[in-house]
Design a protein around this motif. Sequence first.
Motif, short mmCIF file in Angstrom:
data_model
loop_
_atom_site.label_atom_id
_atom_site.label_comp_id
_atom_site.label_asym_id
_atom_site.label_seq_id
_atom_site.Cartn_x
_atom_site.Cartn_y
_atom_site.Cartn_z
N VAL A 779 0.85 -1.19 0.00
CA VAL A 779 0.00 0.00 0.00
C VAL A 779 0.89 1.24 0.00
N PRO A 780 0.34 2.42 -0.26
CA PRO A 780 1.14 3.64 -0.13
C PRO A 780 1.66 3.78 1.30
N PRO A 781 2.81 4.46 1.50
CA PRO A 781 3.44 4.49 2.82
C PRO A 781 2.82 5.46 3.82
N VAL A 782 1.65 6.04 3.48
CA VAL A 782 0.95 6.92 4.44
C VAL A 782 -0.31 6.19 4.89
N PHE A 783 -0.41 5.91 6.18
CA PHE A 783 -1.50 5.09 6.69
C PHE A 783 -2.61 5.91 7.34
N PHE A 784 -2.33 7.15 7.70
CA PHE A 784 -3.27 7.91 8.52
C PHE A 784 -3.27 9.37 8.06
N ASP A 785 -4.46 9.93 7.89
CA ASP A 785 -4.60 11.34 7.51
C ASP A 785 -3.77 11.67 6.28
N ALA A 786 -4.01 10.91 5.21
CA ALA A 786 -3.21 11.08 3.99
C ALA A 786 -3.30 12.49 3.42
N GLU A 787 -4.40 13.21 3.68
CA GLU A 787 -4.56 14.57 3.14
C GLU A 787 -3.85 15.61 3.99
#
Length: 801
Positions: A779-787
Amino acid sequence: QPELGGSLLHETTATIDGLPAARWLEEARTALAAMPNVTLLPRTTVFGYYNHNHIVLTERVTDHLATPSADLPRERLWQVRAKEVVIATGAHERPLTFADNDRPGIMLAESVRVYINRYGVAPGRRIVFVTSGASAYRAAADAKAAGLDVTLVDVRPDSAIGAERALAAGLRYLTGHTVIGATGTKAVTGLIVAPVSASGGIGTHVTLPCDCVGMSGGWTPSVHLFSQSRGKLAYQPESDIFVPATSVQNERSVGACNGTFDLAALLAEGWAGGAAAAKADAARSFAAEPATPLGFKPVRVLPTNANPLKVRAFLDFQNDVTAKDVRLAVREGFESVEHVKRYTTTGMATDQGKTSNMTALGLLSETLERPVPQVGTTTFRPPYTPVTFGAIIGSSRNELFDPIRRAPLHEWAQEHGAVFENVALWRRAWFFPRPGENMHAAVKRECKAVREGVGIFDASTLGKIEVVGPDAAEFLNRIYPNAWLKLEPGRCRYGLMLKEDGFVFDDGVVARVAPDRFHVTTTTGGAARVLAHMEDYLQTEWPDLKVFVTSTSEQWAVIALQGPKAREVLAPFVEGIDLSPEAFPHMAMRTGRILGVPTRLFRVSFTGELGFEINVPTDYARSVWEALYARGAEFGITPYGTETMHVLRAERGFIIVGQDTDGTVTPDDLGLGGMVSKQKPDFVGKRSLTRPDMLLPDRKQLVGLLSEDSRTLLEEGAQIVADLNQPVPMTMLGHVTSSYDSAACGRPIALALVSGGRARINETLHVTTPTGFAAARVVPPVFFDAEGKRVNGTVEAPAHA
């Protein structure tokens, strides 16, 4: 040596002031030991003489003990600052250089004498002494007195023999002879000698059977410590020796190291030197019998009929340097004594040329047809004798073995129950457990507090460097791959630092304090190497830039206040800074005061939440921290440690250099290729980033991993494969770099470096576990609050991945 006394320790025939030398020595040592202002250090060697009479000694404390006390060290390092120094280091016997002089059993004449007189050991039963000087006669006489078969061969003509002839009474001795070889393989069995005529012709040779050879080419003063003190030497051609001449420090050399070899004379010189050092006007004469045999003829290589370029005649027995090596060095164009030393390695071993130097210098002088003073000497470097690393590090054992640095808030954390971990040289709070909590429970609670309220964290260990000067912005523009020239004062920028190979070296936030001043932060473990990296470029590549870089890591303590309630906790204490989002946006820096203390306040976040990093002078760190902590009580403020910090940053996909990088990672591998300027003409690492291997699509790239069963916590360092059906050894695609159980995501999460990782999003890979493999989705390496809404204070309920 293990006891004081020098050559008197093996002297059996001489008397001093009517006393046998051994008794005189014992009385002298007893008198010295009784003096309250005298410290005797047997088993101790001065190995270095440095500036301002800084003398360094190593004492061998317990090596000689069968059952040493556990309270005693093996060795002890002494460092002395002396007002006056008297050097009395004696002289070294020179070997003779002749064919096959490396046979086992060929040794220095005085060594034979030491074995016989001091230890009662016969080095051989049939001993041949070969010499070009007087002192070996005394060794031959002692060997004869011990009942050994002795023959003495003197290179000098019969007419050059002086009073030492009396010592040869009863011996078979040959004068005017040279040595043209030795017989034997595992041990010497014979010495081949031949007479030498006045014109240099060599007569019929004869083999002298023997099982030991004692050779003596005279004596070389031990000037090593004097030279280390930066004193200047003078050459005495009549004695073929270098002696101390001009002292640079408060030092005086006496005795044999000063070129004085007569026993009575050197004792008197030693007394006078000690008296002068003590500022006493005293002199004393000594009566020594019999007279010390003096005089020798310097001989570089004993003459032989053989081609000198084919004879293996050793100069340096430790580095196996022969006479023909020196001649070859000259033919190869090496004329400087320092160049010849390095070409041949003569004098480079642990003896620093004590036995070999003068013979090598003399041979070089003859080969170049230059006077010895013109050839000069090599540099005598410390240590004078080999020194163990253990002696040098001294007290570095137990807690002192790996020095620990403690942050300004260490005591507060300790008082509040923190568990600590070592990070680089720092001791950092790892987590703050409450009664009954293990690490996982404590970290889960701390993460929840930061995400929902406010957390407080000691970030003082961050490296901090002040970059100042009219060219400061240009300097950073060259040292970082992204742009810095247009960064406005009061704003911050994240920077990746690269090495020349294009790989990520360090990272951190940089704030522009003023047009000519930047506050650079580095990783905790990278502070020293980043500063050295900057200094290296300023001094070697860009010396024209007007820039100064100064470490301020210890000057600024850093308190990180993170979470949706951070602004409310901070606001009452800040003076001169508008904390509103409009006036103080994310990635900004302001200067002002907090609790009356000067502060550099950063609006940055390593957690993904609204965050401030409060830089205050170190001495005020605890008072500011305690005020914030007291104020934050109504908001549920929670201190958190490095483990929670790691979880929070991983949830947001923020990297840690050295954990999510391995020295072979580029900005693009981390998904940060957009940071690399395409407009700048140059920066460190720019050329390397364009190399074909750096642009391959299958490079290892940073991605996220989620175990398919949503419960398995992947292990950091675990290897990753694509297909379990492939033959062993399997093709490894990469490894897990970070792995945590995330409360905000409601499941374990992991970061990994995977070959062609970004092209594998949503692909299932397999990760090694202690019992086999676990399936995991890329998955993309940002798991939380991607925005990134939360960093601006927009609080939403945690959304699980």
